[in-house]
Scaffold this motif. Structure first.
Motif, PDB file in Angstrom:
ATOM      1  N   ALA A  78       0.832  -1.203   0.000  1.00 33.38           N
ATOM      2  CA  ALA A  78       0.000   0.000   0.000  1.00 33.38           C
ATOM      3  C   ALA A  78       0.864   1.251   0.000  1.00 33.38           C
ATOM      4  N   GLN A  79       1.927   1.258   0.797  1.00 35.90           N
ATOM      5  CA  GLN A  79       2.836   2.399   0.839  1.00 35.90           C
ATOM      6  C   GLN A  79       3.559   2.574  -0.489  1.00 35.90           C
ATOM      7  N   GLU A  80       3.963   1.462  -1.072  1.00 36.95           N
ATOM      8  CA  GLU A  80       4.632   1.505  -2.377  1.00 36.95           C
ATOM      9  C   GLU A  80       3.700   2.092  -3.435  1.00 36.95           C
ATOM     10  N   ALA A  81       2.419   1.698  -3.390  1.00 37.71           N
ATOM     11  CA  ALA A  81       1.442   2.201  -4.354  1.00 37.71           C
ATOM     12  C   ALA A  81       1.260   3.705  -4.218  1.00 37.71           C
ATOM     13  N   MET A  82       1.187   4.183  -2.974  1.00 41.83           N
ATOM     14  CA  MET A  82       1.040   5.622  -2.755  1.00 41.83           C
ATOM     15  C   MET A  82       2.245   6.379  -3.294  1.00 41.83           C
ATOM     16  N   ASN A  83       3.435   5.840  -3.088  1.00 46.01           N
ATOM     17  CA  ASN A  83       4.647   6.475  -3.597  1.00 46.01           C
ATOM     18  C   ASN A  83       4.649   6.518  -5.122  1.00 46.01           C
ATOM     19  N   GLU A  84       4.232   5.413  -5.741  1.00 49.81           N
ATOM     20  CA  GLU A  84       4.202   5.332  -7.196  1.00 49.81           C
ATOM     21  C   GLU A  84       3.172   6.300  -7.799  1.00 49.81           C
ATOM     22  N   MET A  85       2.120   6.587  -7.041  1.00 47.41           N
ATOM     23  CA  MET A  85       1.034   7.416  -7.569  1.00 47.41           C
ATOM     24  C   MET A  85       1.345   8.916  -7.500  1.00 47.41           C
ATOM     25  N   TYR A  86       2.382   9.286  -6.822  1.00 46.83           N
ATOM     26  CA  TYR A  86       2.681  10.694  -6.562  1.00 46.83           C
ATOM     27  C   TYR A  86       2.736  11.527  -7.844  1.00 46.83           C
ATOM     28  N   THR A  87       3.504  11.071  -8.835  1.00 48.08           N
ATOM     29  CA  THR A  87       3.692  11.852 -10.061  1.00 48.08           C
ATOM     30  C   THR A  87       2.389  11.960 -10.845  1.00 48.08           C
ATOM     31  N   ALA A  88       1.654  10.864 -10.946  1.00 45.96           N
ATOM     32  CA  ALA A  88       0.387  10.880 -11.675  1.00 45.96           C
ATOM     33  C   ALA A  88      -0.610  11.829 -11.012  1.00 45.96           C
ATOM     34  N   GLN A  89      -0.626  11.834  -9.690  1.00 45.19           N
ATOM     35  CA  GLN A  89      -1.528  12.738  -8.977  1.00 45.19           C
ATOM     36  C   GLN A  89      -1.106  14.195  -9.179  1.00 45.19           C
TER      37      GLN A  89
END
Length: 254
Positions: A78-89
């Motif tokens: 879950a933490q990895e997913a949030m980190n990966e989503m940063y740029t897209a957000q």
């Protein structure tokens, strides 16, 4: 009144023997009902006495496994997913306030700078909170670049109890169906947005949209109901500014 019989009691009379047989027969039926794979009550009892310890052991293993999964797999993922989503957000947020909206929304969907887009997050981390939220971002981005089919697809996969995001997601699906000229579907989703949460921001907005679509579908009574609800319950909202005009128009066509 029932007669209590001590353990080991043996029936003496013919009547008592018949009663004992019937009692055993009833017990067997009960056990057979509980486990259809057993042909006799004795088989069911024997199997389940042994199985109880297995079930208890499995329950303990499952509980420990669940805790271990959450601690060592689910939480880091879950933490990895949030980190990966940063740029897209970041692309999505820039699109909301920026001028080059289409390209920024497209970057939010597909990714850029070697980073994942929202669709990638859904595909790779769909079971995480970030993966779920990525459905919302992807759906709204598709809605803004006029890809209404994908907007419906991703917004439909988004689930939340949030009192604002929930109605907006349902309303976004309604907006997409309006553009696809599927007005009955649009009305249904606007009504879901209305019932999802009562608040001063989303409720009057989707009441007005639902009323306008209902009016287009010649459902004048429903349109009037929604217009009048805006007037009575949300009189200070932006949607209430010209509500008397909408009510008058609906009443004239009724």
């Amino acid at each position: 009144m029932a007669t209590y019989k001590k353990r080991g009691y043996k029936p003496k009379t013919e009547k008592e023997k018949v009663e004992k047989i019937e009692e055993n027969s009833t017990t067997a039926e009960v056990f057979n009902t509980l486990d259809e794979s057993a042909n006799k009550a004795e088989d069911w009892v024997g199997k389940n006495q042994k199985g109880i310890f297995v079930i208890v052991g499995l329950a303990a293993v499952i509980a420990l496994g669940y805790l271990g999964y959450n601690k060592f797999i689910a939480e880091p993922k879950a933490q990895e997913a949030m980190n990966e989503m940063y740029t897209a957000q970041k692309y999505f947020d820039e699109a909301v306030v920026g001028s080059n909206k289409d390209s920024l929304y497209t970057l939010a969907i597909n990714g850029g700078e070697g980073k994942y887009g929202m669709v990638d997050i859904v595909n790779e981390y769909g079971s995480t909170p970030a993966g779920n939220l990525a459905n919302y971002y992807a759906g709204m981005a598709y809605l803004n670049i006029k890809d209404y089919t994908n907007a419906v697809k991703y917004l439909s996969d988004f689930s939340t109890d949030d009192s604002v995001l929930g109605p907006i997601a349902k309303g976004g699906i309604g907006d997409a169906f309006v553009q696809l000229n599927q007005l009955e579907d649009a009305l249904g989703y606007y009504e879901q947005a209305i019932s999802a949460s009562a608040n001063d921001y989303t409720t009057p907005m989707y009441l007005l949209k639902a009323a306008n679509v209902a009016q287009s579908l010649d459902m004048t009574d429903k349109a009037l109901q929604y217009y009048k609800r805006i007037k009575s319950e949300f009189s200070s909202s932006d949607q209430a500014k010209n509500i008397d005009t909408f009510i008058g128009r609906a009443e004239a066509s009724n």
